[in-house]
Design an enzyme around this catalytic site. Structure first.
Site, short mmCIF file in Angstrom:
data_model
loop_
_atom_site.label_atom_id
_atom_site.label_comp_id
_atom_site.label_asym_id
_atom_site.label_seq_id
_atom_site.Cartn_x
_atom_site.Cartn_y
_atom_site.Cartn_z
N HIS A 80 -18.87 -30.14 -13.52
CA HIS A 80 -19.95 -30.83 -12.82
C HIS A 80 -20.60 -31.88 -13.72
O HIS A 80 -20.69 -31.72 -14.95
CB HIS A 80 -21.03 -29.84 -12.40
CG HIS A 80 -20.74 -29.12 -11.13
ND1 HIS A 80 -20.50 -29.77 -9.93
CD2 HIS A 80 -20.68 -27.79 -10.85
CE1 HIS A 80 -20.30 -28.88 -8.98
NE2 HIS A 80 -20.39 -27.66 -9.51
N CYS A 82 -18.82 -36.14 -11.74
CA CYS A 82 -19.59 -37.17 -11.06
C CYS A 82 -20.48 -37.89 -12.04
O CYS A 82 -21.36 -37.30 -12.65
CB CYS A 82 -20.43 -36.55 -9.95
SG CYS A 82 -19.43 -35.97 -8.61
#
Length: 263
Positions: free
Chosen positions: A78, A133
């Protein structure tokens, strides 16, 4: 000259309900590729990739290198952000990677990565490959290998791991993100998406992987690109696509983009 790689993959994020599926496979796949090329490789998976060991691992990789060494760091997991406290981010945010112990230890900020990278000896190259991301738009890429089913984004929103009294103000959450890890330093950054997009955790031929990692390795083997620019163009023949609206990015000088891959 030595080429060394640190491959980090995190599927499990205790205390967040935001686990992923393909990140450990990503790290293992990168490690296998590098070992096949004769690299020295260190793997950090799930519980091994807590905040302090991640910092120590990156620091050791850099501070034990000598002139002429090439260092490759891959991260699959993440991405997140926190309010910028130093005033150096145009969007008011520090972008960050999420260690296994994110919920208790916090994130690995781009400012910290920059400080670690700045310790490299003269003549050492660093390439960071991040399948997370940093943040689609055009729909044109091929999806031949992609399995049907639901994909997950590799973004950890602050509210998923921060205490309520630490959450950033709503107006900062709504701001258009800019900057990503381009400030981290190093010679090249290959990123899975634009700042305003998400990188996707999905499945190919029955096996979980990050979309960017899967196509990066596929094109590396199938196309045998001569330099990073050519490799990047090959990846962009697959991404973005209709179901994977992420636009991979490459950041670095023109000279660095023309380096022979991993040399």
């Amino acid at each position: 000259m030595t080429t060394k790689a640190l491959c980090i993959g995190i599927n499990d994020y205790p205390g967040t309900a935001n686990d992923l599926s393909g990140c450990v496979n990503d790290a293992n796949d990168w490690a296998a590729e590098f070992r096949g090329r004769g690299f020295e490789v260190r793997l950090m998976l799930d519980t091994q990739a807590k905040l302090a060991p991640m910092i120590e691992g990156i620091s050791d990789l850099i501070t034990t290198s000598v002139k002429g060494d090439n260092l490759i760091i891959t991260y699959s997991g993440h991405g997140t952000w926190v309010p910028d406290s130093s005033g150096d981010e145009p969007d008011g945010r520090d972008e960050a990677l999420c260690p296994y112990d994110l919920a208790t230890a916090g994130a690995l900020l781009d400012d910290v990565i920059h400080a670690l990278f700045s310790r490299r000896p003269a003549g050492v190259r660093i390439v960071l490959i991040s399948d997370s991301c940093h943040s689609g738009s055009v729909t044109r890429g091929r999806e031949d290998d992609l399995d049907p089913g639901v994909a997950k984004i590799r973004f950890m929103p602050p509210e998923a791991w921060m205490a309520k009294d630490q959450l950033p103000p709503p107006e900062l959450s709504r701001a258009t993100p800019r900057g990503g890890f381009t400030r981290a330093g190093g010679d090249l950054l290959l990123a899975g998406c634009q700042d305003s997009e998400y990188s996707w955790d999905t499945s190919f031929q029955g096996r979980p992987n990050g979309a960017f990692t899967y196509y990066a390795l596929k094109t590396l083997r199938d196309v045998e690109p001569r330099n990073y620019d050519a490799w990047f163009r090959a990846i962009r023949s697959y991404l973005p696509s209709t179901r994977l609206p992420q636009s991979p990015q490459i950041f670095g000088t023109r000279t660095a983009r023309l380096f022979k891959i991993f040399q």
